[in-house]
Enzyme design. Structure first.
Site, PDB file in Angstrom:
ATOM      1  N   SER A  49       7.380  -5.067   8.727  1.00  0.00           N
ATOM      2  CA  SER A  49       7.592  -3.829   7.973  1.00  0.00           C
ATOM      3  C   SER A  49       8.062  -2.719   8.887  1.00  0.00           C
ATOM      4  O   SER A  49       7.663  -2.655  10.058  1.00  0.00           O
ATOM      5  CB  SER A  49       6.257  -3.410   7.317  1.00  0.00           C
ATOM      6  N   ARG A 108      10.137   5.079   6.818  1.00  0.00           N
ATOM      7  CA  ARG A 108       9.481   6.396   6.863  1.00  0.00           C
ATOM      8  C   ARG A 108       8.957   6.764   8.241  1.00  0.00           C
ATOM      9  O   ARG A 108       8.438   7.857   8.433  1.00  0.00           O
ATOM     10  CB  ARG A 108       8.295   6.416   5.871  1.00  0.00           C
ATOM     11  N   GLY A 135      12.858  -2.553   1.067  1.00  0.00           N
ATOM     12  CA  GLY A 135      14.158  -2.714   0.426  1.00  0.00           C
ATOM     13  C   GLY A 135      14.286  -3.891  -0.521  1.00  0.00           C
ATOM     14  O   GLY A 135      15.398  -4.217  -0.938  1.00  0.00           O
ATOM     15  N   LYS A 150       0.142  -4.909   9.861  1.00  0.00           N
ATOM     16  CA  LYS A 150       1.350  -4.470   9.138  1.00  0.00           C
ATOM     17  C   LYS A 150       2.147  -3.503  10.007  1.00  0.00           C
ATOM     18  O   LYS A 150       1.570  -2.593  10.610  1.00  0.00           O
ATOM     19  CB  LYS A 150       0.937  -3.776   7.835  1.00  0.00           C
ATOM     20  N   PRO A 195       0.832  -1.210   0.000  1.00  0.00           N
ATOM     21  CA  PRO A 195       0.000   0.000   0.000  1.00  0.00           C
ATOM     22  C   PRO A 195       0.861   1.252   0.000  1.00  0.00           C
ATOM     23  O   PRO A 195       1.737   1.413   0.841  1.00  0.00           O
ATOM     24  CB  PRO A 195      -0.780  -0.121   1.322  1.00  0.00           C
ATOM     25  N   HIS A 198       7.715   0.315   7.412  1.00  0.00           N
ATOM     26  CA  HIS A 198       7.054   1.370   6.634  1.00  0.00           C
ATOM     27  C   HIS A 198       8.041   1.980   5.631  1.00  0.00           C
ATOM     28  O   HIS A 198       7.984   3.184   5.341  1.00  0.00           O
ATOM     29  CB  HIS A 198       6.510   2.445   7.580  1.00  0.00           C
ATOM     30  N   THR A 214      -2.533  -1.089   9.482  1.00  0.00           N
ATOM     31  CA  THR A 214      -1.181  -0.566   9.687  1.00  0.00           C
ATOM     32  C   THR A 214      -1.034  -0.117  11.135  1.00  0.00           C
ATOM     33  O   THR A 214      -1.805   0.713  11.626  1.00  0.00           O
ATOM     34  CB  THR A 214      -0.880   0.573   8.701  1.00  0.00           C
ATOM     35  N   SER A 217      -3.979   1.581  -0.478  1.00  0.00           N
ATOM     36  CA  SER A 217      -3.827   2.380   0.739  1.00  0.00           C
ATOM     37  C   SER A 217      -5.145   3.039   1.141  1.00  0.00           C
ATOM     38  O   SER A 217      -5.952   3.398   0.292  1.00  0.00           O
ATOM     39  CB  SER A 217      -2.776   3.467   0.480  1.00  0.00           C
ATOM     40  N   TYR A 245      -5.992   2.424   7.905  1.00  0.00           N
ATOM     41  CA  TYR A 245      -5.607   3.231   9.059  1.00  0.00           C
ATOM     42  C   TYR A 245      -6.861   3.396   9.898  1.00  0.00           C
ATOM     43  O   TYR A 245      -7.955   3.596   9.357  1.00  0.00           O
ATOM     44  CB  TYR A 245      -5.121   4.622   8.619  1.00  0.00           C
ATOM     45  N   GLN A 285      -5.559  -1.647   2.756  1.00  0.00           N
ATOM     46  CA  GLN A 285      -4.799  -1.231   3.945  1.00  0.00           C
ATOM     47  C   GLN A 285      -5.633  -0.238   4.732  1.00  0.00           C
ATOM     48  O   GLN A 285      -6.132   0.738   4.177  1.00  0.00           O
ATOM     49  CB  GLN A 285      -3.469  -0.604   3.511  1.00  0.00           C
TER      50      GLN A 285
END
Ligand SMILES: Cc1cc2nc3c(=O)[nH]c(=O)nc-3n(C[C@H](O)[C@H](O)[C@H](O)COP(=O)(O)O)c2cc1C
Length: 363
Positions: A250, A255, A285, A228, A79, A252, A158, A108, A132, A130
């Site tokens: 994760s 970030r 990555g 996540k 996402p 993120h 998340t 997202s 929030y 995803q």
């Protein structure tokens, strides 16, 4: 025209060139000194592969099962917010590119396209949502229900945001979203219809989300719920104990909390804790097929890619997404064959060894 890309770095170069500085830094950047951003890439290179030879590898398949459904390769689209800022076709192109290679895309909460439009752009695709969580539980429920009504198969909560990380590139650029760009589902759920800024959006989120809320979501929701943003075995245990059907290891994409663990380093203890009791994904990555092979050998069922798919989108829309995902799938297929495996299910910890310290390189 993406045939001249021979790896993800080629797509990255062209994707970055297409973007203005503000969006480019928003997409590429990380938190603080960007230690975690850089290390998330290089940490995969701290593993070395132990190939087995003289196995019959005429027929190699990258196919895999994730959450009870097939994917042509265990490389799914993470996402990523605000995709119409990368390309005018935004999330619709991302979904079409993912479906073209037979993989799933996770949309997202901060999507610039509504779930039903994404589903219509890729009717044969697999879509996850995803989530929030917002202070107003009605907003959270409305977003989730809209996605499920559009046949989205899973909800990925998340857990590593809010609060938003310290993104210094954005602060230096005084970055704001383009005026015309909105998050239509979120605006509809909040009411009023006006486009929200990034700061307004984070302020509306629930900063007090707790494991019991995950438990409530998992028991109310008609589709599997994943968590996540997990980086420890302790939190993986809690996620499973609260009804999660899976975990996404994760940070993120570097970030959020700078100097948090690279996911390649967090994955082993989490795989050991989960022990097949839920779906296990990892992101951060992943730039090469050998990164995917390493993640699977460490116990993941599949990986998410964020920026690689985004560079493909920015450079060439749906074709670019398809090309990037296709390249990762081809690299994985080659890696499997050279490791002596005919399927991803044959990858095990025995295919890996920690690299001697002196040979660690930075990518
Ligand atoms: C520009 C950008 C926006 C993102 N937006 C979200 C988001 O809205 N929700 C979320 O859960 N993760 C978000 N992420 C994190 C990704 O889902 C994923 O964890 C990360 O990108 C993986 O690292 P990679 O980019 O190195 O593949 C975002 C990442 C980027 C780069």
């Amino acid at each position: 025209m993406t045939e001249h890309w021979i790896n993800v770095a080629d797509a990255e170069r062209e994707g970055l060139e297409k973007l203005e500085q503000g969006p480019r830094d928003y997409f590429a950047g990380g938190a603080g000194d960007e230690v975690t951003l850089r290390e998330s890439v290089s940490a995969w290179g701290r593993w070395r592969l132990r190939p087995r030879v003289l196995n019959d590898v005429r027929e190699v398949s990258t196919r895999a099962e994730v959450l009870g459904g097939p994917v042509e390769a265990p490389v799914l689209v993470a996402p990523v917010a605000y995709q119409r800022m990368a390309h005018p076709d935004g999330e619709r192109a991302m979904a079409a590119g993912a479906a073209a290679v037979g993989t799933a895309m996770c949309l997202s909460t901060l999507s610039t396209t509504r779930p039903a439009e994404v589903a219509a752009a890729a009717p044969n695709g697999r879509h996850w949502f995803q989530l929030y969580a917002f202070k107003d539980a009605g907003v959270t429920r409305a977003l989730m229900e809209e996605a499920i009504a559009a046949n989205f198969e899973a909800v990925v909560v998340t857990a590593d945001a809010p609060p938003g990380g310290n993104r210094e590139r954005d602060r230096r650029n005084r970055f704001t979203l383009p005026k015309e760009l909105g998050t239509p589902s979120l605006s509809a759920a909040v009411g009023g219809g006006r486009a929200l800024t990034i700061e307004e959006t984070f302020a509306l989120m629930n900063h007090a989300l707790a494991w019991t809320d995950v438990g409530d979501l998992a028991s109310e929701c008609s589709v599997p719920v994943l968590v996540k943003g997990v980086l420890t075995a302790e939190d993986a245990e809690l996620a499973l104990a609260h009804g999660a059907a899976g975990i996404v290891v994760s940070n993120h994409g570097g970030r959020q909390l700078d100097r948090s663990l690279a996911t390649a380093d967090a994955l082993p203890e989490i795989a050991e804790a989960v022990e097949g009791r839920g779906a296990l994904l990892v992101d951060g990555g992943i730039r090469r097929g050998v990164d995917v092979a390493t993640a699977i050998a460490l116990g993941a069922d599949a990986v998410f890619v964020g920026r690689p798919a985004l560079w493909g989108l920015a450079a060439a829309g749906a074709d670019g997404v398809e090309r990037v995902l296709g390249l990762l799938g081809q690299e994985l297929e080659l890696a499997l064959g050279l490791l002596g495996c005919t399927s991803v299910s044959q990858l095990t910890r025995a295919h890996l060894r920690r690299a001697p310290a002196a040979s660690v390189y930075s990518v």
